[in-house]
Motif scaffolding. Sequence first.
Motif, short mmCIF file in Angstrom:
data_model
loop_
_atom_site.label_atom_id
_atom_site.label_comp_id
_atom_site.label_asym_id
_atom_site.label_seq_id
_atom_site.Cartn_x
_atom_site.Cartn_y
_atom_site.Cartn_z
N GLY A 1 47.94 42.29 45.81
CA GLY A 1 47.31 41.61 44.68
C GLY A 1 48.12 41.85 43.43
O GLY A 1 48.56 42.95 43.18
N CYS B 1 40.80 44.60 46.32
CA CYS B 1 41.98 44.14 47.04
C CYS B 1 41.64 43.85 48.50
O CYS B 1 40.71 44.44 49.07
CB CYS B 1 43.10 45.17 46.97
N SER C 1 43.78 42.63 52.34
CA SER C 1 44.97 42.24 53.09
C SER C 1 44.59 41.98 54.53
O SER C 1 43.64 42.59 55.05
CB SER C 1 46.04 43.35 53.07
N CYS D 1 53.32 39.98 37.51
CA CYS D 1 53.39 39.54 38.90
C CYS D 1 54.81 39.10 39.23
O CYS D 1 55.60 38.77 38.34
CB CYS D 1 52.43 38.37 39.15
N SER E 1 49.74 34.98 38.17
CA SER E 1 50.20 34.92 39.55
C SER E 1 51.25 33.83 39.68
O SER E 1 51.20 32.82 38.95
CB SER E 1 49.01 34.65 40.49
N HIS F 1 44.64 34.88 40.98
CA HIS F 1 45.64 35.00 42.03
C HIS F 1 45.86 33.64 42.66
O HIS F 1 44.93 32.82 42.74
CB HIS F 1 45.13 36.02 43.08
N ASP G 1 40.72 39.09 44.36
CA ASP G 1 41.87 38.98 45.27
C ASP G 1 41.46 38.14 46.46
O ASP G 1 40.27 38.01 46.76
CB ASP G 1 42.31 40.38 45.73
N THR H 1 43.27 36.45 50.47
CA THR H 1 44.45 36.25 51.33
C THR H 1 44.13 35.19 52.38
O THR H 1 42.96 35.03 52.77
CB THR H 1 44.90 37.58 51.98
#
Length: 419
Positions: free
Chosen positions: A38, A82, A84, A251, A305, A346, A388, A390
């Motif tokens: 992030g 965060c 992932s 970023c 971002s 983001h 955040d 993904t």
Amino acid sequence: MDTTGDNAIELHGDEEIIEVIDLNDTEPGPDDLADDLGDVDFEEDPGIADDEGWETEDEMEAEAEQDDSEFTFSKHTGSVFCVSLDPATNSMAVTGGEDDKAYVWRVSDGEVLMECTGHKDSVTCAVFSHDSSMVATGDMSGMIKVWKVESKEEIWSFEVGDLEWLEWHPCAPVLLAGTDDGNMWMWKIPSGDCKTFQSSACQATSGKVLPDGKRAVVGYEDGTVRVWDLKQGNAIHIVKGQDGHQGALTCLSCNKDGSLVLTGSVDGCAKLINTATGKVVGSFPADGGKAKGSEDGEESNSVESVGFCNILPLIAVAYLDGTLAIYDLSSQVLRHRCQHEAGIVHLQWEESSSVVSTCCLDGALRLWDARSGNMVSEYRGHTAEILDFTINREASLVVTASGDNQAKVFCLQRPDRHE
């Protein structure tokens, strides 16, 4: 290169560090690259609460009745900072939160596979190793832990200064971190062999290991960008001054082959840097996105971002005022301006399409077609800002992390999919 910390083990000569960096049984492919961490410095975010673009509680509650998510992961008892996905299978997520914990859980049903405890502060970094065998968690105070996923055991820990970012090497059991004292750390896991890459005493605010596994790009609070040689331990290129940023880096992102890096800063500007020469080859000022920001440094329209499209020569730059700017990489001309109702936190491009997704302070996830500039779809369900998110490789699902203490899984089922 100096080593730092009681647990540091002196690396002897180039042979040792070459072994660290080249420790890959197979050639790294795109699937080996860990998901970007992030990019937002969450510890600096509370002040944003008074900023424009925030909805009233009534508006958020009304929209919260709409929940487009497949399911909600609600084990955290504080904001989720965060998230992932594991790069090997994309079947596991790790989330870190304000409750000083991280959880590894199965994306298909939300079952907790491992609870990562023992942190002393909010967990703001959590990421899987390239082969998904390990997960690293880091808290704001600088406590970093590595866990073996299969045995669910903590196998290594280390304490640094206040942590800014944490990332695994793309093809070796090597962990890198940036701290607020300006250092970048590199450890071989689990042995703990350590190197530090020292620069002037200002925060190493963002960092990325390039796809070749031999270099890393780090951005700093003073606007400087350094390209580091991980074997030799020296800075190959330093970008600063007139060409560089005039404010802290927020970023950075690299293209697929690592030849170009895109950086963003609180100065409202994005810069395109050639990693081979260290030259700034493109500059994208905030007024290119018709920004509203004032002249004051911290009040300017910060870039939050940035990212490259994999299949077309396009880049995306997301601003705090809610502007998503799509630029043509070759001509550096602004192609589209996609306006959001609140600040963007983001962005992430899909692996193999021209769709770019954004998460926003208004709690919505939006998908945009960069060719047309049109919004493809919008997903709601969070009752606070998304901090955040993904996307999996197939671009079939998104996992979000939010200030409402929840993570959500959204299935992306779009009739327009043809790529």
